[in-house]
Design an enzyme around this catalytic site. Structure first.
Site, PDB file in Angstrom:
ATOM      1  N   LEU A  25      10.297   0.234  10.656  1.00  0.00           N
ATOM      2  CA  LEU A  25       9.676  -1.009  11.623  1.00  0.00           C
ATOM      3  C   LEU A  25       8.148  -0.627  11.550  1.00  0.00           C
ATOM      4  O   LEU A  25       7.636   0.508  11.371  1.00  0.00           O
ATOM      5  CB  LEU A  25       9.958  -0.957  12.932  1.00  0.00           C
ATOM      6  CG  LEU A  25      11.557  -0.985  13.395  1.00  0.00           C
ATOM      7  CD1 LEU A  25      12.024  -0.850  14.756  1.00  0.00           C
ATOM      8  CD2 LEU A  25      11.900  -2.449  13.028  1.00  0.00           C
ATOM      9  N   GLU A  33      11.116  -1.794  24.392  1.00  0.00           N
ATOM     10  CA  GLU A  33      11.448  -2.782  23.429  1.00  0.00           C
ATOM     11  C   GLU A  33      12.875  -2.456  22.703  1.00  0.00           C
ATOM     12  O   GLU A  33      14.070  -3.266  22.577  1.00  0.00           O
ATOM     13  CB  GLU A  33      10.717  -3.159  22.308  1.00  0.00           C
ATOM     14  CG  GLU A  33      10.729  -4.526  21.558  1.00  0.00           C
ATOM     15  CD  GLU A  33      11.845  -5.055  20.783  1.00  0.00           C
ATOM     16  OE1 GLU A  33      12.436  -5.835  21.241  1.00  0.00           O
ATOM     17  OE2 GLU A  33      12.093  -4.405  19.927  1.00  0.00           O
TER      18      GLU A  33
END
Ligand code: FOL
Length: 221
Positions: A25, A33
């Site tokens: 990511l 999140e």
């Protein structure tokens, strides 16, 4: 899983729709999140008709690179049927019966279309021990799997977390859902809450120096 069924894409993306960088990511860990991702993909909708004693869980479908990107200690993703798409089936077995004790898998399939045919035949070619009913099916990336899924009529929902900060990315989500004529409609907060079972803050979430917003889109009919 019986026909008809739908696919939901879930992702987080930067303002320029970046979703990945160097096999991982693009942003430093965002606990709130990731917590949302884990809860939403695990949560099964309230029971309607299913008999008692039937195990119900969701499935997460991912490409092989996304599988590799998940920290070993977190994979297979707990409490969800994990399906990994790969053309290299040499080391891994074909799709197997869902009524195994460990529901997580991972199962392997060569591509999305083949996989959907397998899911159609579920549950239970041979009803033996615990029956498992697959509820929601989530596509969790990466870019090439999202792209393939977006081309399928079964894909009717996208859960997009808008990360409101730019990070360098080398992988991007292929469609701008907000663009006029994209074929996608952004849902109201209440619709997101109802579908996900989450309660979300209108103003978004702040984590460190990063702000993000949970969004739901539905395909226009
Ligand atoms: N969707 C959203 N909204 N955010 C994401 O970060 C995301 N990531 C992927 C797909 N869709 C997403 C793919 N990448 C884990 C790690 C990477 C990953 C997906 C999942 C993972 O380790 N998940 C654990 C949570 C671990 C924790 O609590 O920190 C899980 O149980 O889901």
């Amino acid at each position: 899983k019986s026909l008809p069924f739908s696919l939901t894409l879930i992702l987080a993306a930067t303002p320029s729709l970046g979703i990945g960088k160097g096999g991982t990511l693009p942003w430093p860990q965002l606990k709130k999140e990731m917590g949302y991702f884990a809860r939403v993909t695990k949560r099964v909708p309230p029971r309607t008709d299913t008999a008692e004693g039937v195990r119900r869980c969701n499935a997460v479908i991912m490409g092989r690179k996304t599988w590799d990107s998940i920290p070993e200690k977190f994979r297979p993703l707990k409490g969800r049927l994990n399906v990994v798409l790969t053309r290299d089936s040499r080391t891994i077995s074909p799709i197997k019966n869902l009524d195994d004790d460990a529901v997580e898998g991972p199962l392997i399939s060569p591509d999305l279309t083949t996989l959907l045919h397998h899911l159609d035949n579920y549950p239970n070619p041979t009803p033996t021990k615990t029956q498992t009913q697959i509820e929601r099916v989530f596509v969790i990336g990466g870019a090439s799997i999202y792209k393939a899924a977006l081309e399928l009529p079964q894909t009717d929902r996208v859960l997009l977390t808008k990360i409101q900060k730019d990070y360098e990315c080398d992988t991007f989500f292929p469609v701008d859902l907000d663009k006029e004529g994209s074929g996608w409609r952004r849902c109201e907060k209440g619709e997101l809450e109802e579908w996900t079972g989450e309660s979300v803050d209108e103003g978004g979430v702040v984590e460190g120096s990063v702000k993000f917003e949970f969004c739901l889109y539905e395909k226009e009919t």
